[in-house]
Design a protein around this motif. Structure first.
Motif, mmCIF file in Angstrom:
data_model
loop_
_atom_site.group_PDB
_atom_site.id
_atom_site.type_symbol
_atom_site.label_atom_id
_atom_site.label_comp_id
_atom_site.label_asym_id
_atom_site.label_seq_id
_atom_site.Cartn_x
_atom_site.Cartn_y
_atom_site.Cartn_z
ATOM 1 N N ALA A 1 -15.451 -31.835 59.183
ATOM 2 C CA ALA A 1 -15.040 -32.713 60.278
ATOM 3 C C ALA A 1 -16.236 -33.456 60.859
ATOM 4 O O ALA A 1 -16.144 -34.644 61.195
ATOM 5 C CB ALA A 1 -14.342 -31.893 61.361
ATOM 6 N N LEU A 2 -17.373 -32.788 60.957
ATOM 7 C CA LEU A 2 -18.579 -33.437 61.486
ATOM 8 C C LEU A 2 -19.066 -34.534 60.544
ATOM 9 O O LEU A 2 -19.448 -35.625 60.974
ATOM 10 C CB LEU A 2 -19.692 -32.406 61.683
ATOM 11 N N LEU A 3 -19.057 -34.255 59.262
ATOM 12 C CA LEU A 3 -19.534 -35.228 58.285
ATOM 13 C C LEU A 3 -18.640 -36.465 58.212
ATOM 14 O O LEU A 3 -19.067 -37.518 57.741
ATOM 15 C CB LEU A 3 -19.643 -34.577 56.906
ATOM 16 N N ALA A 4 -17.415 -36.342 58.717
ATOM 17 C CA ALA A 4 -16.484 -37.471 58.709
ATOM 18 C C ALA A 4 -16.655 -38.381 59.921
ATOM 19 O O ALA A 4 -16.101 -39.487 59.949
ATOM 20 C CB ALA A 4 -15.045 -36.956 58.651
ATOM 21 N N LEU A 5 -17.416 -37.936 60.916
ATOM 22 C CA LEU A 5 -17.616 -38.737 62.125
ATOM 23 C C LEU A 5 -18.639 -39.841 61.887
ATOM 24 O O LEU A 5 -19.498 -39.725 60.995
ATOM 25 C CB LEU A 5 -18.091 -37.832 63.270
ATOM 26 N N PRO A 6 -18.587 -40.908 62.692
ATOM 27 C CA PRO A 6 -19.560 -41.997 62.549
ATOM 28 C C PRO A 6 -20.910 -41.642 63.172
ATOM 29 O O PRO A 6 -21.366 -42.257 64.126
ATOM 30 C CB PRO A 6 -18.888 -43.162 63.291
ATOM 31 N N LEU A 7 -21.519 -40.605 62.632
ATOM 32 C CA LEU A 7 -22.837 -40.138 63.061
ATOM 33 C C LEU A 7 -23.680 -39.863 61.821
ATOM 34 O O LEU A 7 -23.132 -39.606 60.748
ATOM 35 C CB LEU A 7 -22.732 -38.834 63.873
ATOM 36 N N THR A 8 -24.986 -39.872 61.977
ATOM 37 C CA THR A 8 -25.865 -39.391 60.912
ATOM 38 C C THR A 8 -25.958 -37.882 61.081
ATOM 39 O O THR A 8 -26.687 -37.383 61.935
ATOM 40 C CB THR A 8 -27.256 -40.037 61.011
ATOM 41 N N THR A 9 -25.182 -37.168 60.302
ATOM 42 C CA THR A 9 -25.031 -35.726 60.489
ATOM 43 C C THR A 9 -25.739 -34.949 59.386
ATOM 44 O O THR A 9 -25.651 -35.294 58.206
ATOM 45 C CB THR A 9 -23.539 -35.335 60.496
ATOM 46 N N TYR A 10 -26.434 -33.890 59.807
ATOM 47 C CA TYR A 10 -27.032 -32.942 58.868
ATOM 48 C C TYR A 10 -26.499 -31.552 59.194
ATOM 49 O O TYR A 10 -26.391 -31.171 60.367
ATOM 50 C CB TYR A 10 -28.557 -32.933 58.988
ATOM 51 N N ILE A 11 -26.180 -30.806 58.160
ATOM 52 C CA ILE A 11 -25.688 -29.435 58.309
ATOM 53 C C ILE A 11 -26.776 -28.487 57.832
ATOM 54 O O ILE A 11 -27.232 -28.589 56.685
ATOM 55 C CB ILE A 11 -24.410 -29.199 57.473
ATOM 56 N N LEU A 12 -27.200 -27.583 58.698
ATOM 57 C CA LEU A 12 -28.174 -26.570 58.300
ATOM 58 C C LEU A 12 -27.437 -25.274 57.995
ATOM 59 O O LEU A 12 -26.667 -24.782 58.820
ATOM 60 C CB LEU A 12 -29.199 -26.339 59.406
ATOM 61 N N ARG A 13 -27.700 -24.736 56.803
ATOM 62 C CA ARG A 13 -27.080 -23.462 56.412
ATOM 63 C C ARG A 13 -28.160 -22.408 56.177
ATOM 64 O O ARG A 13 -28.453 -22.035 55.036
ATOM 65 C CB ARG A 13 -26.266 -23.643 55.129
ATOM 66 N N PRO A 14 -28.752 -21.905 57.245
ATOM 67 C CA PRO A 14 -29.770 -20.865 57.077
ATOM 68 C C PRO A 14 -29.138 -19.549 56.663
ATOM 69 O O PRO A 14 -27.982 -19.264 56.991
ATOM 70 C CB PRO A 14 -30.392 -20.756 58.471
ATOM 71 N N GLY A 15 -29.910 -18.751 55.934
ATOM 72 C CA GLY A 15 -29.474 -17.399 55.603
ATOM 73 C C GLY A 15 -30.063 -16.443 56.632
ATOM 74 O O GLY A 15 -29.702 -16.462 57.804
ATOM 75 N N PHE A 16 -31.016 -15.620 56.213
ATOM 76 C CA PHE A 16 -31.704 -14.743 57.161
ATOM 77 C C PHE A 16 -32.643 -15.573 58.026
ATOM 78 O O PHE A 16 -33.409 -16.394 57.523
ATOM 79 C CB PHE A 16 -32.503 -13.673 56.418
ATOM 80 N N ILE A 17 -32.578 -15.368 59.348
ATOM 81 C CA ILE A 17 -33.426 -16.096 60.287
ATOM 82 C C ILE A 17 -34.333 -15.104 61.000
ATOM 83 O O ILE A 17 -33.854 -14.211 61.699
ATOM 84 C CB ILE A 17 -32.594 -16.848 61.340
ATOM 85 N N ARG A 18 -35.642 -15.252 60.823
ATOM 86 C CA ARG A 18 -36.567 -14.447 61.612
ATOM 87 C C ARG A 18 -36.648 -15.061 62.998
ATOM 88 O O ARG A 18 -37.019 -16.221 63.153
ATOM 89 C CB ARG A 18 -37.956 -14.444 60.978
ATOM 90 N N PRO A 19 -36.298 -14.302 64.052
ATOM 91 C CA PRO A 19 -36.290 -14.879 65.399
ATOM 92 C C PRO A 19 -37.689 -15.083 65.964
ATOM 93 O O PRO A 19 -38.623 -14.364 65.610
ATOM 94 C CB PRO A 19 -35.516 -13.846 66.215
ATOM 95 N N ARG A 20 -37.814 -16.061 66.811
ATOM 96 C CA ARG A 20 -39.055 -16.287 67.538
ATOM 97 C C ARG A 20 -39.244 -15.151 68.538
ATOM 98 O O ARG A 20 -38.284 -14.707 69.168
ATOM 99 C CB ARG A 20 -38.967 -17.619 68.291
ATOM 100 N N PRO A 21 -40.455 -14.654 68.708
ATOM 101 C CA PRO A 21 -40.685 -13.620 69.730
ATOM 102 C C PRO A 21 -40.211 -14.102 71.101
ATOM 103 O O PRO A 21 -40.512 -15.220 71.511
ATOM 104 C CB PRO A 21 -42.205 -13.439 69.705
ATOM 105 N N GLY A 22 -39.433 -13.276 71.771
ATOM 106 C CA GLY A 22 -38.903 -13.658 73.073
ATOM 107 C C GLY A 22 -37.569 -14.364 72.998
ATOM 108 O O GLY A 22 -37.003 -14.725 74.027
#
Length: 223
Positions: free
Chosen positions: A136-157
């Motif tokens: 649905a996002l990719l169909a909108l009149p926007l320059t859209t990027y989809i990020l599909r991260p797997g494991f995410i190391r969190p930032r401290p804090g």
């Protein structure tokens, strides 16, 4: 740049917010959420907005934005499909539709999940809903990027609010260097997600694929 950040109180969103505050290319960061972001800085315009399905009341605050970094999301654990769809799909599309109306030239970057199913046929509910949201996002009149991260190391804090995510990250974070070597296409950091988003907004690269996995996220973070 002026950027809008949704989900700035979450693990990924808080880290993205901090990257935005540290980057000299960004002059203003508008955070939108049901609660204050909890971060104060001269760049921040903190908007507390209760009705997350209707953003018409804050259109003036969103106008003129160059990019939106959409990091709002919840775990599907214990949720039925209707509730998960309302938060994951409906709120996201309400925000993106409003933004496309006031800023049709903006870059919209959405944090999805590695196993999201763009065919919308998966037997796993969250994969199906995430895939439908991406489409649905990719169909909108926007320059859209989809990020599909797997494991995410969190930032401290910037820990996760979900207790079992928090426990998982406490155990697995020390293993990050090994995970990066074994599964380089599935491992990233919350800082890299923020930096990659800024690269996409600042440079708007002509990428053949608008759906980006962890390896591409890491590459863009270094650009």
């Amino acid at each position: 740049m002026k950027v809008v950040v949704f989900g700035a109180t979450g693990m990924v969103g808080n880290s993205v917010l901090r990257e935005c505050l540290d980057d000299p290319r960004i002059d203003e960061v508008v955070t939108v959420g049901r609660n204050p972001s909890g971060t104060t800085a001269p760049k921040i315009v903190d908007i507390v907005h209760r009705d997350m399905l209707d953003f018409s009341a804050i259109e003036a605050d969103l106008t003129g934005a160059d990019a939106c970094f959409f990091c709002l999301g919840v775990s599907s654990a214990g949720m039925n499909e209707a509730d998960y769809t309302r938060i994951t799909h409906d709120i996201t599309l309400a925000a993106a539709t409003t933004l496309s109306g006031v800023n049709p030239q903006m870059v919209f970057v959405y944090v999805s999940g590695e196993s999201a199913d763009s065919t919308e046929t998966s037997k796993t509910m969250w994969k199906r809903v995430r895939g439908a949201t991406e489409n649905a996002l990719l169909a909108l009149p926007l320059t859209t990027y989809i990020l599909r991260p797997g494991f995410i190391r969190p930032r401290p804090g910037s820990p996760s609010k979900t207790w079992w995510y928090k426990a998982f990250y406490q155990i697995s974070v020390p293993l990050y260097p090994l995970l990066r070597k074994v599964w380089p296409s599935s491992v990233t950091t919350s800082e890299n997600i923020g930096r990659a988003m800024i690269t996409l907004a600042a440079n708007t690269p002509d990428l053949p694929d608008r759906v980006l996995r962890s390896d591409k996220i890491n590459e863009l973070a270094q650009a």
